[in-house]
Design an enzyme around this catalytic site. Structure first.
Site, short mmCIF file in Angstrom:
data_model
loop_
_atom_site.label_atom_id
_atom_site.label_comp_id
_atom_site.label_asym_id
_atom_site.label_seq_id
_atom_site.Cartn_x
_atom_site.Cartn_y
_atom_site.Cartn_z
N GLU A 104 0.71 -0.80 -0.16
CA GLU A 104 0.37 0.29 0.01
C GLU A 104 0.43 1.41 -0.06
OE1 GLU A 104 -4.30 -1.54 2.07
OE2 GLU A 104 -2.51 -0.34 3.32
N GLU A 157 -6.78 -7.45 -0.91
CA GLU A 157 -7.02 -7.73 0.32
C GLU A 157 -8.82 -7.23 0.14
OE1 GLU A 157 -5.41 -5.05 3.40
OE2 GLU A 157 -3.55 -5.34 3.08
#
Length: 581
Positions: free
Chosen positions: A158, A233
């Site tokens: 991320e 995710e």
């Protein structure tokens, strides 16, 4: 024949198109005796892949000393997955977020002045490279090209939420290749704002992280790739922080609709399949306006509970996946029982102050220094000075202090400061005797795991202590990581209202999963047979700590609670049911 996994317009295994249906399990949050059970349940639900992060801070807790044993035996975890016919996605740090202490970065990085993280800063890169040299000795042979189950690895994590240093991401990809990565590389970022643009790197396949609005999120992802769409995710729950009103849960009906949509159009990694437990002091924290440290349970409202039990979410997801692929027949091979051992009476207790010299070696200095500079990563640190010239304490301020400080004068509690209370001067009215002793017990509540505050995570006191407008010099410092509580001497003095250790013994004819109820206790951490189970705090929402059966012994077992507020009972209760709020 040599196996091969490719990313082109779709995912291909040995030339055949495959759909990745994965679930996240963090091996370091589950005792190794239960890895096979969790992986069997993952396969039985219809998943063909397991995903895991790799926590640098555990594998290299001290600079240059590496640990890949026990709960950190990533090789064994990957091999067990492969033996069950599962593929593996590895996300090998250096930063993992994961609601994990410091996002998986080792605390000793902060010992160095000027340390810059997650960017093209040479001292940081050198540390990453030396760690990767050891880690990839394990990971490289486990790749699919060499007969192992690892099909993909992730570059950073991320990163688009953190920065835009594309050269750093290129370096990360390059060093992974240099250390032996031959499987395809991916990135993962949220499909919002500039995150995908900031987080992508040439030659690395982008994936997205989200928990809802699948069609909309995949449309955004399509603008960044011509390859397969994957939600790396798929958030099916959320985490809890101390003080939140109740355990956070998701809307199962929405989860089901979103999983159905992903199954139709893309690939998925369910985050989390099982969350597990933040054992020890490994919970992370978030910091927006205030500090919000996470609880010990990482149940996450996941597909399996913290203790690995099937949920309605499991059954619903299994039914949905079963519409798109044939479900395998899986026999669960691990016998797991829950036991209610009932009330356990206090055996003995002793004070922290009386045990300081047993637990640690005293350090001295003109100034207080942070945990990291004192060579400590986690737990508590106590600062002590003698007030020789002051007749009272009217005002006090701690400079560059994190996260929670308890102040004692002549070992009597006078003030507790938490988070933003540490940013200002506090008024007191404490009369002093000649050579009064000032003690400050500071707790690291868990370093921030997300956002721009990563580099501001030194714990303890990193500057000075000001009393009545002037700095206090000459300090004794006692590091208290509590790694070895066998050194606690219960023959030493105990005083009410002070931090102390409380010891319990119970007999177990048979080991079973159980839950330590800490109702009536204030704040601290708990140990079973010397193993740090994690923190407890009366503010909740979590009210019981999970004790997996493999941590118990047949016969006599020891539980120790270290409590800092002076709130305790002469008994504890071991239940057969969890209570996470």
């Amino acid at each position: 024949m040599q196996n091969k996994f490719d990313i082109r317009d779709k995912f291909y295994l040995n030339g055949d198109e495959i759909q990745i249906i994965s679930g996240g399990i963090h091996y370091f949050r589950v005792v190794p005796e239960y890895w096979k059970d969790r992986l069997e349940k993952l396969k039985a639900m219809g998943c063909n892949t397991v995903e895991t992060y790799v926590p640098w801070n555990l594998h290299e807790e001290e600079k240059g000393k590496f640990n890949f044993d026990g709960i950190l035996d990533i090789k064994k975890f990957i091999e067990v997955a492969g033996e069950l016919g599962l593929w593996v996605i590895v996300r090998p740090s250096p930063y993992i977020c994961a609601e994990w202490e410091f996002g998986g970065l080792p605390a000793w990085l902060l010992k160095e002045d000027g340390m810059r993280l997650r960017g093209l800063y040479e001292p940081f890169l050198n540390h990453v490279k030396s760690y990767y040299k050891e880690l990839f000795k394990i990971l490289t042979p486990l790749q699919i090209n060499y007969g192992g189950p690892v099909i993909m690895m992730q570059v950073e994590n991320e990163y688009g939420y953190y920065g835009d240093d594309t050269e750093y991401l290129k370096w990360m990809a390059q060093v992974m290749r240099e250390e032996g990565t031959v499987v395809p590389l991916v990135t993962s970022d949220g499909p919002w704002g500039d995150a995908l643009d900031c987080g992508k790197v040439e030659g690395v396949h982008p994936t997205a992280n989200f928990g809802s609005k699948v069609a909309q999120q995949f449309e955004i992802l399509k603008k960044h790739t011509d390859g397969p769409l994957m939600c790396m995710e798929f958030w099916v729950g959320w985490f809890d922080n101390w003080g939140v009103d109740k355990h956070q849960t998701s809307d199962l009906e929405e989860n089901k609709k979103d999983l159905e949509e992903i199954m139709k159009t893309g690939n998925v990694n369910i985050y989390m399949f099982e969350g597990g437990t933040n054992f020890g002091f490994m919970n992370g924290s978030n910091y927006y306006d205030v500090l919000t440290p996470d609880v010990t349970s990482y149940d996450y409202d996941a597909v399996l509970t913290e203790s690995g039990k099937l949920t309605p979410k499991y059954e619903a997801f299994k039914e949905i996946i079963g519409r798109y692929k044939e479900l395998p027949e899986v026999t669960l091979t691990t016998d797991i029982q829950e036991k209610e051992y009932g009330t356990v009476k206090l055996h003995s207790k002793t004070g922290l102050f009386a045990n300081l010299n047993n637990l640690t070696e005293k350090q001295t200095g003109k100034y207080p220094v942070s945990m990291e500079r004192a060579g400590q990563n986690y737990g508590y640190i106590l600062y002590r000075s003698t007030l020789k010239k002051e007749k009272n304490i009217e005002k006090i301020r701690l400079y560059d202090a994190n996260d929670r400080a308890q102040l004692f004068v002549n070992q009597k509690p006078v003030l507790t400061l938490y988070d933003r209370e540490l940013l200002t001067e506090s008024e007191l009215a404490v009369e002093l005797t000649a050579n009064s002793q000032l003690d400050i017990l500071v707790e690291n509540m868990g370093r921030v795991n997300f956002g721009p505050r990563l580099e501001k995570q030194r714990k303890g006191i990193d500057s000075g202590v000001q009393v009545n407008g002037h700095l206090i010099f000459d300090w004794e410092m006692y590091t208290l990581p509590l790694k070895d509580i066998d050194k606690v001497d219960y023959e030493k003095d105990y005083e009410e209202g002070r931090p102390g250790f409380y010891r319990f013994f119970f007999e177990a004819e048979e080991a079973g999963d159980t839950y330590l109820d800490f109702t009536g206790w204030g704040k601290g951490c708990a140990f079973i047979n010397g193993f740090n189970l994690g923190r407890f705090w009366e503010i909740g929402p979590q009210k019981r700590l999970y004790i997996p059966a493999p941590l118990l012994k047949k016969g006599k077992n020891e539980i120790v609670l270290f409590e800092t507020e002076g709130k305790w009972k002469d008994e504890i209760y071991l239940s057969n049911e969890p209570d996470i709020g």
